[in-house]
Design an enzyme around this catalytic site. Sequence first.
Site, PDB file in Angstrom:
ATOM      1  N   ARG A  52      18.711   7.293   0.648  1.00  0.00           N
ATOM      2  CA  ARG A  52      17.805   6.395   1.379  1.00  0.00           C
ATOM      3  C   ARG A  52      17.879   4.980   0.806  1.00  0.00           C
ATOM      4  O   ARG A  52      17.834   4.002   1.552  1.00  0.00           O
ATOM      5  CB  ARG A  52      16.380   6.946   1.338  1.00  0.00           C
ATOM      6  CG  ARG A  52      15.445   6.240   2.297  1.00  0.00           C
ATOM      7  CD  ARG A  52      14.112   6.947   2.454  1.00  0.00           C
ATOM      8  NE  ARG A  52      13.328   6.934   1.239  1.00  0.00           N
ATOM      9  CZ  ARG A  52      12.159   7.558   1.089  1.00  0.00           C
ATOM     10  NH1 ARG A  52      11.655   8.263   2.082  1.00  0.00           N
ATOM     11  NH2 ARG A  52      11.496   7.504  -0.045  1.00  0.00           N
ATOM     12  N   LYS A 151      13.133   0.934   3.369  1.00  0.00           N
ATOM     13  CA  LYS A 151      12.077   0.882   2.342  1.00  0.00           C
ATOM     14  C   LYS A 151      12.269  -0.433   1.590  1.00  0.00           C
ATOM     15  O   LYS A 151      12.907  -0.487   0.537  1.00  0.00           O
ATOM     16  CB  LYS A 151      12.184   2.111   1.429  1.00  0.00           C
ATOM     17  CG  LYS A 151      10.863   2.465   0.765  1.00  0.00           C
ATOM     18  CD  LYS A 151      10.889   3.872   0.232  1.00  0.00           C
ATOM     19  CE  LYS A 151       9.797   4.118  -0.783  1.00  0.00           C
ATOM     20  NZ  LYS A 151       8.437   4.048  -0.271  1.00  0.00           N
ATOM     21  N   GLU A 184       2.312   6.920  11.060  1.00  0.00           N
ATOM     22  CA  GLU A 184       2.181   7.532   9.729  1.00  0.00           C
ATOM     23  C   GLU A 184       1.002   6.893   9.028  1.00  0.00           C
ATOM     24  O   GLU A 184       0.284   6.081   9.624  1.00  0.00           O
ATOM     25  CB  GLU A 184       3.479   7.312   8.941  1.00  0.00           C
ATOM     26  CG  GLU A 184       3.829   5.836   8.748  1.00  0.00           C
ATOM     27  CD  GLU A 184       5.123   5.599   7.986  1.00  0.00           C
ATOM     28  OE1 GLU A 184       5.548   6.486   7.236  1.00  0.00           O
ATOM     29  OE2 GLU A 184       5.692   4.498   8.154  1.00  0.00           O
TER      30      GLU A 184
HETATM   31  N1  PXG Z   1       5.605   6.449   4.614  1.00  0.00           N
HETATM   32  C1  PXG Z   1       5.615   5.310   3.917  1.00  0.00           C
HETATM   33  C2  PXG Z   1       5.348   4.043   4.624  1.00  0.00           C
HETATM   34  C3  PXG Z   1       5.905   5.324   2.551  1.00  0.00           C
HETATM   35  O1  PXG Z   1       5.942   4.188   1.874  1.00  0.00           O
HETATM   36  C4  PXG Z   1       6.104   7.734   2.677  1.00  0.00           C
HETATM   37  C5  PXG Z   1       5.851   7.640   4.035  1.00  0.00           C
HETATM   38  C6  PXG Z   1       6.403   9.073   2.089  1.00  0.00           C
HETATM   39  O2  PXG Z   1       7.788   9.176   1.773  1.00  0.00           O
HETATM   40  P1  PXG Z   1       8.325  10.098   0.598  1.00  0.00           P
HETATM   41  O3  PXG Z   1       9.788   9.914   0.605  1.00  0.00           O
HETATM   42  O4  PXG Z   1       7.697   9.601  -0.674  1.00  0.00           O
HETATM   43  O5  PXG Z   1       7.926  11.487   0.907  1.00  0.00           O
HETATM   44  C7  PXG Z   1       6.152   6.553   1.905  1.00  0.00           C
HETATM   45  C8  PXG Z   1       6.478   6.546   0.461  1.00  0.00           C
HETATM   46  C9  PXG Z   1       3.432   4.564  -4.495  1.00  0.00           C
HETATM   47  C10 PXG Z   1       4.208   4.386  -3.261  1.00  0.00           C
HETATM   48  O6  PXG Z   1       3.678   3.829  -5.458  1.00  0.00           O
HETATM   49  C11 PXG Z   1       4.456   5.434  -2.415  1.00  0.00           C
HETATM   50  C12 PXG Z   1       5.167   5.230  -1.245  1.00  0.00           C
HETATM   51  C13 PXG Z   1       5.563   3.970  -0.971  1.00  0.00           C
HETATM   52  C14 PXG Z   1       5.305   2.939  -1.806  1.00  0.00           C
HETATM   53  C15 PXG Z   1       4.635   3.128  -2.982  1.00  0.00           C
HETATM   54  O7  PXG Z   1       2.558   5.426  -4.523  1.00  0.00           O
HETATM   55  N2  PXG Z   1       5.363   6.274  -0.369  1.00  0.00           N
END
Ligand code: PXG
Length: 287
Positions: A52, A151, A184
């Site tokens: 990713r 991201k 989301e």
């Molecule tokens: N949606 C968004 C917009 C995210 O940023 C997820 C879904 C979940 O994805 P994953 O791959 O983690 O299952 C995310 C990711 C933090 C932090 O520091 C967490 C995310 C993004 C930025 C910071 O807690 N989650």
Amino acid sequence: MPRTIFMNDRLVPEEEARISVFDHGLLYGDGVFEGLRSYSGRVFRLNDHLDRLWASARAICLEIPMSRERLSQAVLDTLIANKLEDGYIRLIVTRGAGTLGLDPNRCHDPQIIIIADTISLYPKEFYEQGLRIVTAATQRIQTAALSPRIKSLNYLNNIMAKLEGLQAGCVEALMLNHKGEVAECTGDNIFVVRGERMLTPPPDAGILEGITRSAVMELASKEDIDCREATLTRHDLYTADECFLTGTAAEVIPVVEIDGRPIGEGIPGPITKKLKDCFHSLVRQNS
Ligand code: PXG
């Protein structure tokens, strides 16, 4: 305890980890990142996170100046240097220092930063009793404006929605896309259960394709739970039997109230509990 940071091919003490004020990561949010977790010293789905990261970088024409193998090793080295078994890892690649103009071609020296720290989790009672969330008025950014699948270091869209959630006394907030469909939450993907079926919005609803989301979909399939991607409206959420969120930090967390309406019985449901348990075993065996 001061942390040890990986920066551009070496481990340095926290106070020596510095970037230029001309870095476009700072000036414009021009860069990409990943948030990963390690359990008992093993990084969960490291390869998926690297895939990713590379896809995000490719989408913004940012060449990561390091091989995947080296970066993968650097993540492990950073964990070891910080003596972390169960940790949170932030992997960042910035555009690098440039001029005070947008032109990314005038930037040189992209910065690769890896921070490993302890993870701050939601309180235990949220997992047992479930979260209350609200819908944010801030829409998820349109795919045609900036793909939410990237991201990027520019998270203001999500932060605006997070602020709305916090102002309403909630730790997460639901984001809709420009068509009013469910996308989301600010840092988590969303699922609902209706009868025997589990549903989650598709990538073209304007979501980040979460790695926890994929893992949970695989677990559902192993457990013979019918799980599909579907366009969802708030009505589908309000009338669902169960709802839960997935994310690297949150893992699997039940949602029991949305916009003041109890979901199902207003308590975490059986499928949510089942997947939460399956996910816990998966990360501990780490496949
Ligand atoms: N949606 C968004 C917009 C995210 O940023 C997820 C879904 C979940 O994805 P994953 O791959 O983690 O299952 C995310 C990711 C933090 C932090 O520091 C967490 C995310 C993004 C930025 C910071 O807690 N989650």
